[in-house]
Design an enzyme around this catalytic site. Sequence first.
Site, mmCIF file in Angstrom:
data_model
loop_
_atom_site.group_PDB
_atom_site.id
_atom_site.type_symbol
_atom_site.label_atom_id
_atom_site.label_comp_id
_atom_site.label_asym_id
_atom_site.label_seq_id
_atom_site.Cartn_x
_atom_site.Cartn_y
_atom_site.Cartn_z
ATOM 1 N N TYR A 1 -29.197 -30.071 -42.291
ATOM 2 C CA TYR A 1 -30.138 -31.031 -42.152
ATOM 3 C C TYR A 1 -30.432 -31.804 -41.031
ATOM 4 O O TYR A 1 -29.180 -32.114 -40.595
ATOM 5 C CB TYR A 1 -29.822 -32.062 -43.720
ATOM 6 C CG TYR A 1 -30.663 -32.988 -43.913
ATOM 7 C CD1 TYR A 1 -31.980 -33.096 -44.243
ATOM 8 C CD2 TYR A 1 -30.196 -34.401 -43.684
ATOM 9 C CE1 TYR A 1 -32.777 -34.163 -44.507
ATOM 10 C CE2 TYR A 1 -30.994 -35.734 -43.545
ATOM 11 C CZ TYR A 1 -32.318 -35.434 -43.973
ATOM 12 O OH TYR A 1 -32.936 -36.569 -44.266
ATOM 13 N N ARG B 1 -19.227 -53.707 -55.889
ATOM 14 C CA ARG B 1 -19.005 -52.769 -54.953
ATOM 15 C C ARG B 1 -17.940 -51.696 -55.439
ATOM 16 O O ARG B 1 -17.826 -50.533 -55.155
ATOM 17 C CB ARG B 1 -18.525 -53.342 -53.828
ATOM 18 C CG ARG B 1 -18.150 -52.214 -52.807
ATOM 19 C CD ARG B 1 -18.267 -52.633 -51.222
ATOM 20 N NE ARG B 1 -17.771 -54.189 -51.095
ATOM 21 C CZ ARG B 1 -16.575 -54.596 -51.073
ATOM 22 N NH1 ARG B 1 -15.368 -53.922 -51.296
ATOM 23 N NH2 ARG B 1 -16.244 -56.013 -50.899
ATOM 24 N N LYS C 1 -33.290 -36.235 -53.889
ATOM 25 C CA LYS C 1 -33.864 -35.015 -53.893
ATOM 26 C C LYS C 1 -34.194 -34.506 -55.709
ATOM 27 O O LYS C 1 -34.665 -35.305 -56.271
ATOM 28 C CB LYS C 1 -33.554 -33.748 -53.203
ATOM 29 C CG LYS C 1 -33.090 -34.458 -51.491
ATOM 30 C CD LYS C 1 -34.395 -34.953 -50.857
ATOM 31 C CE LYS C 1 -33.998 -35.737 -49.800
ATOM 32 N NZ LYS C 1 -32.814 -34.983 -48.739
ATOM 33 N N ASP D 1 -23.184 -28.918 -48.831
ATOM 34 C CA ASP D 1 -24.308 -29.583 -49.268
ATOM 35 C C ASP D 1 -25.060 -29.053 -50.286
ATOM 36 O O ASP D 1 -25.602 -27.839 -49.899
ATOM 37 C CB ASP D 1 -25.207 -30.083 -47.723
ATOM 38 C CG ASP D 1 -26.048 -30.945 -48.106
ATOM 39 O OD1 ASP D 1 -26.837 -30.869 -49.416
ATOM 40 O OD2 ASP D 1 -26.338 -31.748 -47.308
#
Length: 385
Positions: free
Chosen positions: A102, A49, A199, A174
């Site tokens: 978004y 992690r 994406k 972004d």
Amino acid sequence: MADLGRWTRAVRTGMGADPAVGAVVPPIYLSTNYLFDGMGQPGAYDYSRSNNPTRDLLSDALATLEGGAGATAVGTGLAAITLIAEAFIPAGGRAVVQHDAYGGTWRLFAFLAEQGRFDVDFVDFNDPAAFQAALGQNPAVVWIETPSNPLLRITDIAAASAAAHDAGALVVADNTFLSPLLQRPLEHGADLVVHSTTKFLNGHSDVVGGAVIAATQEQHERLRLWGNALGLTAGAFDSYLALRGIRTLDARLRVHQENAAVLVEVLRTHPAVARLYYPGLPEHPGHEVAARQQSGFGSLISLELHGGVQAAERFLDGLLIFHLAESLGGVESLICHPDSMTHAGMSPEARATAGITGGLLRMSVGVESADDLATVVSEALERAS
Ligand SMILES: *Cc1c(COP(=O)(O)O)cnc(C)c1O
């Protein structure tokens, strides 16, 4: 040695550096934990992690591409947004978010504000008076998304960053819609860059992932600590795939953009199309700024049909190649109806303000043959007429 360019360094991240067996492609480290050399003597890695060698390679490639001090790779694009919200917006603070960000970004900020965590203003960044008024409220963070989703509005990153910095805010951009090959917000004054690696960066629609790239080491260190504390970090297998996708980013983007240019020509003069949104068009209101701050216009195209939602339905009914699905940036062509899909989480008022109507369609143009794409889009336009 030659001073290798950014792209060459990124595409070769981790190649030929395996100390164990000389593998050309770096191996994937799935182990959750790592040996200590002795009591109180951890090695370079202890628990996945916190740190993982495969994730580190992905982070290195992303930091190289964006020109940042470091990158924190996390499980989803929204995890990247969550990470920034938690690490950089104090309790009772304020965020100024572009109103047509978004849909998931909009919902996350709206939820956190509703919860009383901080205040948020959704503002039209192309309205200078509204933007200045919002900056006057001392926001901790100003959130840019350019080109925006789905209308591909352009924000001048340098101008917005300068104004936000004057107001003492941290600037986040972004950069999902373009990828660092077509736009590098840190070079225009942004402090942090967010990606949904889902994406273009991964590019094959088989990984959900995200990342935050920081301009300074200090900001990067803070994100790293918070990413581990919140447990947002990306898994090894996803990191491996995302890095594998990045290795072909430049080749893919060239075809994506070539195909988009062909479709723009098909759409631009067709009588069924009421509005065409593509920053590469000289008549697009953000064209000049886009031409200045981007090195390509990308492969997303939005169009509004004259016949509203009925015409959109006819366009989609029987449409070949383009799958009706959310998301974007994969090698396969996709089409989406934002009003009922990606942006359904926004309130109807917010959707109306953002210009998202029933006749609006957003295409993510893939890497199939341009001729075939042009044929199926022409057929769909005839049905929608
Ligand atoms: C998809 C997307 C996100 C969210 O990313 P996920 O990986 O789906 O969590 C954020 N911003 C933009 C611009 C996106 O397209």
